[in-house]
Structures are given as structure tokens and as C-alpha cells.
Motif scaffolding. Sequence first.
Motif, mmCIF file in Angstrom:
data_model
loop_
_atom_site.group_PDB
_atom_site.id
_atom_site.type_symbol
_atom_site.label_atom_id
_atom_site.label_comp_id
_atom_site.label_asym_id
_atom_site.label_seq_id
_atom_site.Cartn_x
_atom_site.Cartn_y
_atom_site.Cartn_z
ATOM 1 N N CYS A 73 36.155 38.651 36.201
ATOM 2 C CA CYS A 73 35.937 38.221 34.815
ATOM 3 C C CYS A 73 34.494 37.781 34.576
ATOM 4 C CB CYS A 73 36.919 37.106 34.450
ATOM 5 S SG CYS A 73 38.635 37.652 34.401
ATOM 6 N N GLY A 74 33.547 38.529 35.142
ATOM 7 C CA GLY A 74 32.134 38.260 34.940
ATOM 8 C C GLY A 74 31.527 37.234 35.866
ATOM 9 N N GLN A 75 32.317 36.648 36.748
ATOM 10 C CA GLN A 75 31.825 35.621 37.675
ATOM 11 C C GLN A 75 31.870 36.135 39.106
ATOM 12 O OE1 GLN A 75 34.025 31.916 37.557
ATOM 13 N NE2 GLN A 75 33.068 31.130 39.417
ATOM 14 N N TRP A 76 30.760 35.971 39.824
ATOM 15 C CA TRP A 76 30.747 36.305 41.247
ATOM 16 C C TRP A 76 31.435 35.172 42.012
ATOM 17 C CZ3 TRP A 76 29.879 41.069 42.641
ATOM 18 C CH2 TRP A 76 29.085 41.888 41.820
ATOM 19 N N ILE A 77 32.488 35.534 42.728
ATOM 20 C CA ILE A 77 33.321 34.541 43.407
ATOM 21 C C ILE A 77 32.803 34.322 44.824
ATOM 22 C CG2 ILE A 77 35.665 33.963 44.119
ATOM 23 C CD1 ILE A 77 35.229 34.055 41.067
ATOM 24 N N TRP A 87 33.613 45.075 41.582
ATOM 25 C CA TRP A 87 33.985 44.610 40.241
ATOM 26 C C TRP A 87 35.502 44.681 40.131
ATOM 27 C CZ3 TRP A 87 29.416 46.618 41.498
ATOM 28 C CH2 TRP A 87 28.269 45.995 40.988
ATOM 29 N N THR A 88 36.155 43.539 40.291
ATOM 30 C CA THR A 88 37.613 43.507 40.296
ATOM 31 C C THR A 88 38.127 43.445 38.867
ATOM 32 O OG1 THR A 88 37.658 41.087 40.476
ATOM 33 C CG2 THR A 88 37.595 42.346 42.531
ATOM 34 N N LEU A 133 35.634 25.226 44.340
ATOM 35 C CA LEU A 133 34.210 25.309 44.017
ATOM 36 C C LEU A 133 33.904 26.460 43.059
ATOM 37 C CD1 LEU A 133 32.576 24.581 47.503
ATOM 38 C CD2 LEU A 133 32.869 23.016 45.571
ATOM 39 N N ASP A 134 34.851 27.371 42.882
ATOM 40 C CA ASP A 134 34.662 28.463 41.931
ATOM 41 C C ASP A 134 35.201 28.103 40.550
ATOM 42 O OD1 ASP A 134 33.386 30.471 43.539
ATOM 43 O OD2 ASP A 134 35.269 30.744 44.599
ATOM 44 N N GLY A 135 35.538 26.838 40.341
ATOM 45 C CA GLY A 135 35.947 26.371 39.027
ATOM 46 C C GLY A 135 37.291 26.920 38.578
ATOM 47 N N ARG A 136 37.395 27.126 37.281
ATOM 48 C CA ARG A 136 38.661 27.590 36.701
ATOM 49 C C ARG A 136 39.123 28.909 37.320
ATOM 50 N NH1 ARG A 136 39.741 30.281 30.906
ATOM 51 N NH2 ARG A 136 41.975 29.932 30.732
ATOM 52 N N ASN A 137 38.190 29.833 37.490
ATOM 53 C CA ASN A 137 38.569 31.121 38.066
ATOM 54 C C ASN A 137 39.007 30.989 39.514
ATOM 55 O OD1 ASN A 137 38.254 32.660 35.772
ATOM 56 N ND2 ASN A 137 36.131 33.201 36.199
ATOM 57 N N GLY A 138 38.464 30.031 40.221
ATOM 58 C CA GLY A 138 38.910 29.783 41.584
ATOM 59 C C GLY A 138 40.366 29.350 41.621
#
Length: 251
Positions: free
Chosen positions: A115-119, A167-168, A221-226
Amino acid sequence: MIKLSGVIITFNEERNIERCLQSLVNVVDEIVVIDSFSTDNTKRICSKYNVTFIEQKFLGYIEQKNFALQKASYDYIVSLDGDEALSETLQKSILNLKSNLQFDGYYCNRFNNFCGQWIKHSDWYPNKKLRVFDRRVAEWKGINPHDEIVLKDNRKAGKLKGDILHWTYQSYKEFNDKTEYFSSISAQAYYDKGKKAPWYKIIWNPTWAFFKAYFLRLGFLDGRNGFIISAQTANITYLKYTKLRKLYKKR
């Protein structure tokens, strides 16, 4: 100096395939694309590049990738999915191998964009993958849809600098849909292999999957997407075993 074949399997990858091809054109000596009869612009985009484009009904992830290996002209393979690309550092590392090959296979880290964030955590990095190898001593194995290259005869593998950029899922809905899809494939593959789904696995395995991804692998540490990734990691495990139980009940 060895020659390399870049091998890709695709289905409806118009969003990503050009980026994948561009990362390979100056690295490998040929590109082979095995496409499962895409209904989007994947074929048209590939036609702009000097690729061997083969349409093949989807055989299963493992089976399709082993089929692709047979179509390559050279024994040394760089294998990518259509939604992946080589980072610039990894491109240079692979080019250096052409005159300095020491192992039969090489691992690379895979860096996932969600979703646009590098995890950078959440059990998604470093996501080590063996993707450069000699096909004469390697084979795709695993349980669908979780495929992996396995080197034969205890051959040793090295490690390359640089990342496979992946790119998932680029929306939460896409993530949900794929979770349902992949859990069904996994359940059927487990059923075909005779694997069981005792009740405790439905409770313990998803709980452990979330705890490992979110806490031990620092997913927080990856926030909401984590959190979302860790929760879906648990969910796909739960769905896999509940669907597996249903398959046994139907029998």
C-alpha cells in the motif's frame, strides 16, 4: 563468462511487468516470460522488449515455475515474479557473478512494498529468497502457493548484495481477496498431501503467527500497516486450517 536467463511467470501484471523487464534487460542474456493467458496489457507490454513470450495454462505455482525453467536457453537462471524487480545494487551484484561465479545458487533479500509503504519489519524483511541459481542442480518445491528453490545434493549457496523489490498488495481489499484465495490453495495442497487440521492448530498457529510477526519481528515499527500485515498473517493461517477441516468433513 557465463550467460544468464531471466525467467518470469505472469498473469495480468500490466501494473508491474515493465518495471520488472527494465531491471533485467541489462543484466541477463535472454528473458523468458511464461504467461497464463493474461486478459490485460501484459502481452502488449512484453512485446516492446526482446523477450520470448510463451502462453501456458496455469499449472500451479510450483509446476508453472518448473515449466518455465525448461524453456530457458541457459542453465544459470535469474527468477522473478511479474511484480518484482532487481534493485540497482542487486543488478550490479548479478553482473559481477558472470565472471566470478562461486556457488550454485545465491540468496537475495526481498523488500516488500505494501500500500505504498516499504515494509522493513513485520516478518517481511529481510525476506530471503534464492533466485539466482544453476537449474541443473535446483528445483522449485514447497507446498502451493508457497514455492521455493531447493538446491540438490546439499549444494552450497551464497548471498548477494541488493534487494528484490516486490510490489505486493496496493489496497487493503486486494490483500483481503488474496488472503482468501491463497488460504484456499494452501488448504487444498495440505489436503492433497494428507496433512491434518487438529483443533489446537486453529487456535495456536494463528496466535503464534501474529505474535512472531508483530512482536518478535518488530511489526509494530511499521505502524498501522505492520499491524494489518501481522493480523492477516494470523488470518491466513486460521483460514487455511478451517478450510482444511471442511475438506475432510466433505470427504
